[in-house]
Design an enzyme around this catalytic site. Sequence first.
Site, mmCIF file in Angstrom:
data_model
loop_
_atom_site.group_PDB
_atom_site.id
_atom_site.type_symbol
_atom_site.label_atom_id
_atom_site.label_comp_id
_atom_site.label_asym_id
_atom_site.label_seq_id
_atom_site.Cartn_x
_atom_site.Cartn_y
_atom_site.Cartn_z
ATOM 1 N N CYS A 1 0.808 -1.217 0.000
ATOM 2 C CA CYS A 1 0.000 0.000 0.000
ATOM 3 C C CYS A 1 0.844 1.271 0.000
ATOM 4 O O CYS A 1 0.384 2.328 -0.430
ATOM 5 C CB CYS A 1 -0.930 0.004 1.213
ATOM 6 N N ALA A 2 2.082 1.192 0.495
ATOM 7 C CA ALA A 2 2.953 2.367 0.513
ATOM 8 C C ALA A 2 3.438 2.748 -0.869
ATOM 9 O O ALA A 2 3.968 3.850 -1.069
ATOM 10 C CB ALA A 2 4.159 2.115 1.419
#
Length: 360
Positions: free
Chosen positions: A138-139
Amino acid sequence: MATLCRPAVSVPEHVITMEETLALARSHHADHPQLPLALRLIENTGVQTRHLVQPIEETLKHPGFEDRNALYQAEAKARVPAVVRRALDDAQLRAADIDVIIYVSCTGFMMPSLTAWLINEMDFSSDTRQIPIAQLGCAAGGAAVNRAHDFCTAYPDANALIVACEFCSLCYQPTDLGIGSLLSNGLFGDGVAAAVVRGRGGTGITLERNGSYLIPKTEDWIAYDVRATGFHFLLDKRVPTTMEPLAPALHKLAGLHGWNASELDFYIIHAGGPRILDDLSKFLQVPPNAFRFSRATLTEYGNIASAVVLDALRRLFDEGGAHDTARGMLAGFGPGITAEMSLGRWSRADDRQPLVEAVV
């Protein structure tokens, strides 16, 4: 200076509601000793709808990793080009104007990366650089913005294309029955997003500073266990508590820039779940409404991994953007535990700037 332009976002046509998710959990895991807890956690996500690349009946099957990865490749090739075209149009550029493509995805695998296929199929120049990023989860949405910023800082006349393609439903594992897995089954959705970072011109966030921070000794809190059946998602129960140690990193980055992270005009934050946003609101000392774009993404699409920050930014554009020189922060969180953060001001293109034509 590099400007992050309006993102284009697309979600698949198959929809599952919160009510349907809870009903499936009850029917598939009726004997699970922690089913009441799992149902409560799923309800607390606030995710009302999610979009899937397949009907739910097919999603719940597991034909094997080979078939799933083949579907990932086919769906990526079918869905990404239209989103890329919209992003290019919104940035008033053509494929030939792009100098680097940054492709982020953690839900399937291709080698060569989809970047090679895009260059061939969409008439990007053969000397377009390729930066595929697969392991930041997700980063990676925030990381893609930062790498585009870095590239355009090194090459001020360059333009970067960001593509995030996440089909989280293809990582569903019917044999994973831990609470973290059951929660994930009701949290993650599918989506594709793209955005251009222009080295010069453009309307959006003029990027000024970026940074990264990793919480020590948390690398096993969000992870994949890669098996013959594919990617098995591991989610530690401590993940929702990570905003307390990450908030100081956000404050530090803003402080280095002479800004106060608690007093910015807009925030584009990864919506990993409501606890993440609630805690960050508390530790940054900003009102909950500051994260309204991220909350809307979570409610309507679920957690679409690396594409979240681009969809949240798209919602800021839909609201009319911010006032000129408004200061803001964009941040993505993911495995590591890693934060990818950037700061910038809202700016509008000079109306006199002509549309850039493709080289013929």
